[in-house]
Design a protein around this motif. Structure first.
Motif, mmCIF file in Angstrom:
data_model
loop_
_atom_site.group_PDB
_atom_site.id
_atom_site.type_symbol
_atom_site.label_atom_id
_atom_site.label_comp_id
_atom_site.label_asym_id
_atom_site.label_seq_id
_atom_site.Cartn_x
_atom_site.Cartn_y
_atom_site.Cartn_z
ATOM 1 N N TYR A 1 23.555 -1.934 27.310
ATOM 2 C CA TYR A 1 24.061 -0.945 28.236
ATOM 3 C C TYR A 1 24.486 -1.634 29.523
ATOM 4 C CZ TYR A 1 22.453 2.691 25.151
ATOM 5 O OH TYR A 1 22.300 3.506 24.065
ATOM 6 N N PRO A 2 25.534 -1.135 30.151
ATOM 7 C CA PRO A 2 26.000 -1.753 31.393
ATOM 8 C C PRO A 2 25.094 -1.380 32.564
ATOM 9 C CG PRO A 2 27.289 0.200 30.919
ATOM 10 C CD PRO A 2 26.363 -0.016 29.733
ATOM 11 N N VAL A 3 25.234 -2.124 33.661
ATOM 12 C CA VAL A 3 24.502 -1.783 34.876
ATOM 13 C C VAL A 3 24.961 -0.399 35.323
ATOM 14 C CG1 VAL A 3 24.195 -2.368 37.310
ATOM 15 C CG2 VAL A 3 24.183 -4.171 35.591
ATOM 16 N N GLY A 4 23.997 0.425 35.663
ATOM 17 C CA GLY A 4 24.300 1.800 36.068
ATOM 18 C C GLY A 4 23.502 2.775 35.218
ATOM 19 N N THR A 5 23.942 4.005 35.219
ATOM 20 C CA THR A 5 23.245 5.061 34.490
ATOM 21 C C THR A 5 24.094 5.546 33.333
ATOM 22 O OG1 THR A 5 22.125 5.763 36.510
ATOM 23 C CG2 THR A 5 22.182 7.345 34.705
ATOM 24 N N THR A 6 23.482 5.648 32.165
ATOM 25 C CA THR A 6 24.125 6.180 30.972
ATOM 26 C C THR A 6 23.270 7.318 30.448
ATOM 27 O OG1 THR A 6 24.999 3.995 30.394
ATOM 28 C CG2 THR A 6 24.931 5.643 28.641
ATOM 29 N N ASN A 7 23.894 8.453 30.159
ATOM 30 C CA ASN A 7 23.181 9.579 29.568
ATOM 31 C C ASN A 7 23.474 9.651 28.080
ATOM 32 O OD1 ASN A 7 22.007 10.576 31.975
ATOM 33 N ND2 ASN A 7 23.932 11.539 32.522
ATOM 34 N N ILE A 8 22.414 9.816 27.291
ATOM 35 C CA ILE A 8 22.553 9.996 25.843
ATOM 36 C C ILE A 8 22.117 11.420 25.536
ATOM 37 C CG2 ILE A 8 21.787 9.253 23.565
ATOM 38 C CD1 ILE A 8 21.032 6.547 24.886
ATOM 39 N N THR A 9 22.981 12.180 24.861
ATOM 40 C CA THR A 9 22.640 13.539 24.453
ATOM 41 C C THR A 9 22.280 13.515 22.973
ATOM 42 O OG1 THR A 9 24.166 14.460 26.084
ATOM 43 C CG2 THR A 9 23.465 15.924 24.303
ATOM 44 N N TRP A 10 21.037 13.897 22.665
ATOM 45 C CA TRP A 10 20.540 13.917 21.299
ATOM 46 C C TRP A 10 20.619 15.343 20.757
ATOM 47 C CZ3 TRP A 10 19.628 9.337 19.089
ATOM 48 C CH2 TRP A 10 19.350 8.248 19.911
ATOM 49 N N THR A 11 21.187 15.480 19.547
ATOM 50 C CA THR A 11 21.278 16.780 18.890
ATOM 51 C C THR A 11 20.877 16.629 17.432
ATOM 52 O OG1 THR A 11 23.598 16.430 18.292
ATOM 53 C CG2 THR A 11 23.180 17.546 20.386
ATOM 54 N N VAL A 12 20.518 17.752 16.813
ATOM 55 C CA VAL A 12 20.216 17.753 15.386
ATOM 56 C C VAL A 12 20.474 19.146 14.828
ATOM 57 C CG1 VAL A 12 17.758 18.287 15.668
ATOM 58 C CG2 VAL A 12 18.522 17.092 13.598
ATOM 59 N N THR A 13 20.932 19.184 13.597
ATOM 60 C CA THR A 13 21.154 20.437 12.884
ATOM 61 C C THR A 13 20.431 20.338 11.549
ATOM 62 O OG1 THR A 13 23.342 20.629 13.891
ATOM 63 C CG2 THR A 13 22.921 21.992 11.957
ATOM 64 N N ASP A 14 19.709 21.392 11.201
ATOM 65 C CA ASP A 14 19.004 21.361 9.916
ATOM 66 C C ASP A 14 19.930 21.767 8.777
ATOM 67 O OD1 ASP A 14 19.109 24.158 9.869
ATOM 68 O OD2 ASP A 14 17.004 24.415 10.430
ATOM 69 N N ASP A 15 19.424 21.749 7.551
ATOM 70 C CA ASP A 15 20.229 22.052 6.364
ATOM 71 C C ASP A 15 20.757 23.482 6.354
ATOM 72 O OD1 ASP A 15 19.875 19.507 5.432
ATOM 73 O OD2 ASP A 15 18.229 20.016 4.062
#
Length: 75
Positions: A1-15
């Motif tokens: 990751y680069p210097v600074g702030t990175t946001n990761i958005t985690w999602t999930v969908t069931d069957d």
């Protein structure tokens, strides 16, 4: 990751197509390493003829860093 702030958005969908509420994870990378300037040597010279001084070419020393380094400035 680069210097600074990175946001990761985690999602999930069931069957069955049900989606969870997204979760945001923040990754922050800081640069705490100071740049390093190469060693320099003293300059000793004599005055130019008929002048109370000397024309000297001064070359800035090299500088290194783990990130991009700026211009080396002398005062």
């Amino acid at each position: 990751y680069p210097v600074g702030t990175t946001n990761i958005t985690w999602t999930v969908t069931d069957d069955n197509g049900n989606e969870a509420q997204p979760v945001i994870q923040t990754v922050t990378v800081t640069d705490d390493q100071a740049p390093v300037i190469a060693a320099v040597e003293a300059i000793n010279t004599t005055a130019d003829a008929d002048t109370c001084g000397a024309m000297i070419e001064i070359v800035p020393p090299a500088a290194t860093d783990n990130c991009t380094v700026g211009n080396v400035n002398g005062t």
